[in-house]
Design a protein around this motif. Structure first.
Motif, PDB file in Angstrom:
ATOM      1  N   ILE A  86       0.837  -1.208   0.000  1.00  0.00           N
ATOM      2  CA  ILE A  86       0.000   0.000   0.000  1.00  0.00           C
ATOM      3  C   ILE A  86       0.867   1.253   0.000  1.00  0.00           C
ATOM      4  CG2 ILE A  86      -1.598   1.354   1.421  1.00  0.00           C
ATOM      5  CD1 ILE A  86      -2.905  -1.288   2.231  1.00  0.00           C
ATOM      6  N   ILE A  87       1.939   1.249   0.785  1.00  0.00           N
ATOM      7  CA  ILE A  87       2.834   2.415   0.850  1.00  0.00           C
ATOM      8  C   ILE A  87       3.440   2.689  -0.527  1.00  0.00           C
ATOM      9  CG2 ILE A  87       5.068   3.195   1.750  1.00  0.00           C
ATOM     10  CD1 ILE A  87       4.261   1.886   4.429  1.00  0.00           C
ATOM     11  N   THR A  88       3.896   1.643  -1.188  1.00  0.00           N
ATOM     12  CA  THR A  88       4.508   1.817  -2.515  1.00  0.00           C
ATOM     13  C   THR A  88       3.472   2.271  -3.537  1.00  0.00           C
ATOM     14  OG1 THR A  88       6.002   0.031  -1.908  1.00  0.00           O
ATOM     15  CG2 THR A  88       6.022   0.707  -4.187  1.00  0.00           C
ATOM     16  N   PHE A  89       2.270   1.715  -3.458  1.00  0.00           N
ATOM     17  CA  PHE A  89       1.196   2.112  -4.368  1.00  0.00           C
ATOM     18  C   PHE A  89       0.844   3.583  -4.170  1.00  0.00           C
ATOM     19  CE2 PHE A  89      -3.421   2.501  -5.220  1.00  0.00           C
ATOM     20  CZ  PHE A  89      -3.409   2.212  -6.574  1.00  0.00           C
ATOM     21  N   ALA A  90       0.729   4.024  -2.915  1.00  0.00           N
ATOM     22  CA  ALA A  90       0.415   5.430  -2.633  1.00  0.00           C
ATOM     23  C   ALA A  90       1.524   6.343  -3.140  1.00  0.00           C
ATOM     24  CB  ALA A  90       0.196   5.628  -1.130  1.00  0.00           C
ATOM     25  N   TYR A  91       2.781   5.939  -2.967  1.00  0.00           N
ATOM     26  CA  TYR A  91       3.887   6.770  -3.440  1.00  0.00           C
ATOM     27  C   TYR A  91       3.894   6.851  -4.967  1.00  0.00           C
ATOM     28  CZ  TYR A  91       8.270   9.227  -3.319  1.00  0.00           C
ATOM     29  OH  TYR A  91       9.219  10.195  -3.437  1.00  0.00           O
ATOM     30  N   ASP A  92       3.460   5.781  -5.626  1.00  0.00           N
ATOM     31  CA  ASP A  92       3.359   5.833  -7.088  1.00  0.00           C
ATOM     32  C   ASP A  92       2.336   6.873  -7.532  1.00  0.00           C
ATOM     33  OD1 ASP A  92       5.369   4.133  -7.740  1.00  0.00           O
ATOM     34  OD2 ASP A  92       4.087   2.428  -8.290  1.00  0.00           O
ATOM     35  N   TRP A  93       1.267   7.067  -6.767  1.00  0.00           N
ATOM     36  CA  TRP A  93       0.300   8.112  -7.102  1.00  0.00           C
ATOM     37  C   TRP A  93       0.931   9.494  -6.965  1.00  0.00           C
ATOM     38  CZ3 TRP A  93      -3.743   8.117  -9.971  1.00  0.00           C
ATOM     39  CH2 TRP A  93      -4.471   6.938 -10.145  1.00  0.00           C
ATOM     40  N   ILE A  94       1.781   9.653  -5.973  1.00  0.00           N
ATOM     41  CA  ILE A  94       2.497  10.930  -5.851  1.00  0.00           C
ATOM     42  C   ILE A  94       3.418  11.114  -7.056  1.00  0.00           C
ATOM     43  CG2 ILE A  94       4.236  12.168  -4.488  1.00  0.00           C
ATOM     44  CD1 ILE A  94       2.958  10.981  -1.990  1.00  0.00           C
ATOM     45  N   ARG A  95       4.054  10.038  -7.488  1.00  0.00           N
ATOM     46  CA  ARG A  95       4.912  10.118  -8.674  1.00  0.00           C
ATOM     47  C   ARG A  95       4.107  10.462  -9.926  1.00  0.00           C
ATOM     48  NH1 ARG A  95       7.708   4.778  -9.293  1.00  0.00           N
ATOM     49  NH2 ARG A  95       8.634   5.807 -11.093  1.00  0.00           N
ATOM     50  N   VAL A  96       2.875   9.943 -10.016  1.00  0.00           N
ATOM     51  CA  VAL A  96       1.998  10.287 -11.150  1.00  0.00           C
ATOM     52  C   VAL A  96       1.718  11.785 -11.137  1.00  0.00           C
ATOM     53  CG1 VAL A  96      -0.359  10.056 -12.039  1.00  0.00           C
ATOM     54  CG2 VAL A  96       0.929   8.018 -11.422  1.00  0.00           C
ATOM     55  N   LEU A  97       1.364  12.325  -9.972  1.00  0.00           N
ATOM     56  CA  LEU A  97       1.094  13.766  -9.877  1.00  0.00           C
ATOM     57  C   LEU A  97       2.334  14.586 -10.212  1.00  0.00           C
ATOM     58  CD1 LEU A  97      -1.157  13.902  -6.694  1.00  0.00           C
ATOM     59  CD2 LEU A  97      -1.830  14.230  -9.077  1.00  0.00           C
ATOM     60  N   ARG A  98       3.492  14.110  -9.797  1.00  0.00           N
ATOM     61  CA  ARG A  98       4.735  14.830 -10.117  1.00  0.00           C
ATOM     62  C   ARG A  98       5.025  14.798 -11.608  1.00  0.00           C
ATOM     63  NH1 ARG A  98       8.467  12.649  -5.149  1.00  0.00           N
ATOM     64  NH2 ARG A  98       7.406  13.850  -3.554  1.00  0.00           N
ATOM     65  N   LYS A  99       4.607  13.729 -12.267  1.00  0.00           N
ATOM     66  CA  LYS A  99       4.828  13.647 -13.713  1.00  0.00           C
ATOM     67  C   LYS A  99       3.851  14.559 -14.461  1.00  0.00           C
ATOM     68  CE  LYS A  99       6.190  10.137 -16.960  1.00  0.00           C
ATOM     69  NZ  LYS A  99       6.260   8.733 -17.278  1.00  0.00           N
ATOM     70  N   LEU A 100       2.639  14.711 -13.924  1.00  0.00           N
ATOM     71  CA  LEU A 100       1.642  15.568 -14.571  1.00  0.00           C
ATOM     72  C   LEU A 100       1.937  17.046 -14.353  1.00  0.00           C
ATOM     73  CD1 LEU A 100      -1.644  13.659 -13.746  1.00  0.00           C
ATOM     74  CD2 LEU A 100      -0.569  13.892 -15.980  1.00  0.00           C
ATOM     75  N   PHE A 101       2.304  17.399 -13.124  1.00  0.00           N
ATOM     76  CA  PHE A 101       2.561  18.797 -12.770  1.00  0.00           C
ATOM     77  C   PHE A 101       3.980  18.900 -12.247  1.00  0.00           C
ATOM     78  CE2 PHE A 101      -1.881  17.770 -11.689  1.00  0.00           C
ATOM     79  CZ  PHE A 101      -2.512  18.527 -12.655  1.00  0.00           C
ATOM     80  N   LYS A 102       4.782  19.739 -12.876  1.00  0.00           N
ATOM     81  CA  LYS A 102       6.180  19.888 -12.470  1.00  0.00           C
ATOM     82  C   LYS A 102       6.255  20.445 -11.048  1.00  0.00           C
ATOM     83  CE  LYS A 102       7.705  18.359 -16.294  1.00  0.00           C
ATOM     84  NZ  LYS A 102       7.965  16.947 -16.330  1.00  0.00           N
ATOM     85  N   HIS A 103       7.112  19.863 -10.242  1.00  0.00           N
ATOM     86  CA  HIS A 103       7.288  20.267  -8.851  1.00  0.00           C
ATOM     87  C   HIS A 103       8.711  20.771  -8.650  1.00  0.00           C
ATOM     88  CE1 HIS A 103       3.751  17.782  -8.454  1.00  0.00           C
ATOM     89  NE2 HIS A 103       3.634  18.098  -7.173  1.00  0.00           N
ATOM     90  N   GLY A 104       8.843  21.768  -7.811  1.00  0.00           N
ATOM     91  CA  GLY A 104      10.163  22.233  -7.415  1.00  0.00           C
ATOM     92  C   GLY A 104      10.686  21.369  -6.276  1.00  0.00           C
ATOM     93  N   THR A 105      11.940  21.567  -5.939  1.00  0.00           N
ATOM     94  CA  THR A 105      12.577  20.769  -4.895  1.00  0.00           C
ATOM     95  C   THR A 105      11.890  20.970  -3.547  1.00  0.00           C
ATOM     96  OG1 THR A 105      14.662  21.036  -6.082  1.00  0.00           O
ATOM     97  CG2 THR A 105      14.795  20.231  -3.824  1.00  0.00           C
ATOM     98  N   ALA A 106      11.498  22.188  -3.248  1.00  0.00           N
ATOM     99  CA  ALA A 106      10.860  22.475  -1.960  1.00  0.00           C
ATOM    100  C   ALA A 106       9.518  21.750  -1.850  1.00  0.00           C
ATOM    101  CB  ALA A 106      10.669  23.977  -1.783  1.00  0.00           C
ATOM    102  N   LEU A 107       8.712  21.786  -2.897  1.00  0.00           N
ATOM    103  CA  LEU A 107       7.408  21.131  -2.871  1.00  0.00           C
ATOM    104  C   LEU A 107       7.562  19.613  -2.780  1.00  0.00           C
ATOM    105  CD1 LEU A 107       4.381  21.530  -2.889  1.00  0.00           C
ATOM    106  CD2 LEU A 107       4.454  21.503  -5.375  1.00  0.00           C
ATOM    107  N   VAL A 108       8.542  19.060  -3.492  1.00  0.00           N
ATOM    108  CA  VAL A 108       8.798  17.624  -3.415  1.00  0.00           C
ATOM    109  C   VAL A 108       9.174  17.238  -1.982  1.00  0.00           C
ATOM    110  CG1 VAL A 108      10.390  15.797  -4.151  1.00  0.00           C
ATOM    111  CG2 VAL A 108       9.409  17.326  -5.844  1.00  0.00           C
ATOM    112  N   SER A 109       9.996  18.062  -1.356  1.00  0.00           N
ATOM    113  CA  SER A 109      10.414  17.784   0.023  1.00  0.00           C
ATOM    114  C   SER A 109       9.227  17.825   0.981  1.00  0.00           C
ATOM    115  CB  SER A 109      11.466  18.791   0.474  1.00  0.00           C
ATOM    116  OG  SER A 109      12.609  18.710  -0.339  1.00  0.00           O
ATOM    117  N   VAL A 110       8.354  18.810   0.819  1.00  0.00           N
ATOM    118  CA  VAL A 110       7.171  18.916   1.687  1.00  0.00           C
ATOM    119  C   VAL A 110       6.245  17.717   1.459  1.00  0.00           C
ATOM    120  CG1 VAL A 110       5.082  20.286   2.113  1.00  0.00           C
ATOM    121  CG2 VAL A 110       7.290  21.412   1.897  1.00  0.00           C
ATOM    122  N   GLU A 111       6.026  17.367   0.192  1.00  0.00           N
ATOM    123  CA  GLU A 111       5.185  16.201  -0.114  1.00  0.00           C
ATOM    124  C   GLU A 111       5.744  14.946   0.519  1.00  0.00           C
ATOM    125  OE1 GLU A 111       5.128  16.010  -4.340  1.00  0.00           O
ATOM    126  OE2 GLU A 111       3.440  17.380  -4.537  1.00  0.00           O
TER     127      GLU A 111
END
Length: 162
Positions: free
Chosen positions: A21-46
């Motif tokens: 479940i943890i890996t699946f949830a993190y993959d959804w975060i990766r999907v969102l990062r692929k759709l919308f570009k994130h800066g380093t600060a936002l990635v760190s907060v996420e």
């Protein structure tokens, strides 16, 4: 099989499922990062909030299943669940989901463009009408100003003669 072994096996299975479940949830975060570009600060907060929530979830599972005691085979189970998910799914999930969501967003955007085109034409017509009315009012204002200035001069001349 004894009840204790079944309980331990259930705990191991729940740990593996938690890793999955943890890996699946993190993959959804990766999907969102692929759709919308994130800066380093936002990635760190996420990542901070993701791992905070995961830590709370794992602690809750450990508390509920094993009275809060950390057992190494629970860590091994979670790792196995994560590894199993990555072996079965790999990066295909992220690629497929981001592509599908991107295509859906593109389709929605195109439909909105078609649906809102009459509104766009209406706004353009209203803008043109307002600009035209503004020009007419400006000319009317200039005409009235000239007439009032002429009337003012005439009244001055009349009053100066008397």
């Amino acid at each position: 099989m004894s009840q204790e072994i079944v309980q331990e096996l259930t705990f191991f299975t729940h740990s593996a499922f938690m890793g999955l479940i943890i890996t699946f949830a993190y993959d959804w975060i990766r999907v969102l990062r692929k759709l919308f570009k994130h800066g380093t600060a936002l990635v760190s907060v996420e990542d901070f909030f993701f791992w905070l929530i995961c830590g709370i979830g794992v602690f809750y599972m450990l508390y509920k299943e094993n009275d809060g005691t950390l057992r190494w085979f629970a860590v091994l189970g979670a790792t196995l669940g994560m590894f199993l998910y990555k072996m079965l799914v790999r990066d295909a999930f992220v690629d497929v989901m981001s592509t599908c969501i991107h295509k859906i967003m593109w389709l929605i955007f195109r439909v909105l463009q078609v649906v809102l085109k009459p509104l766009k034409c209406l706004i353009f017509a209203a803008k043109t009408f307002v600009l035209h009315a503004k020009n007419k009012l400006k000319k009317c204002k200039e005409f009235i100003k000239k007439r009032l200035t002429a009337l003012k001069k005439t009244i001055r001349m009349i009053l100066c003669k008397r």
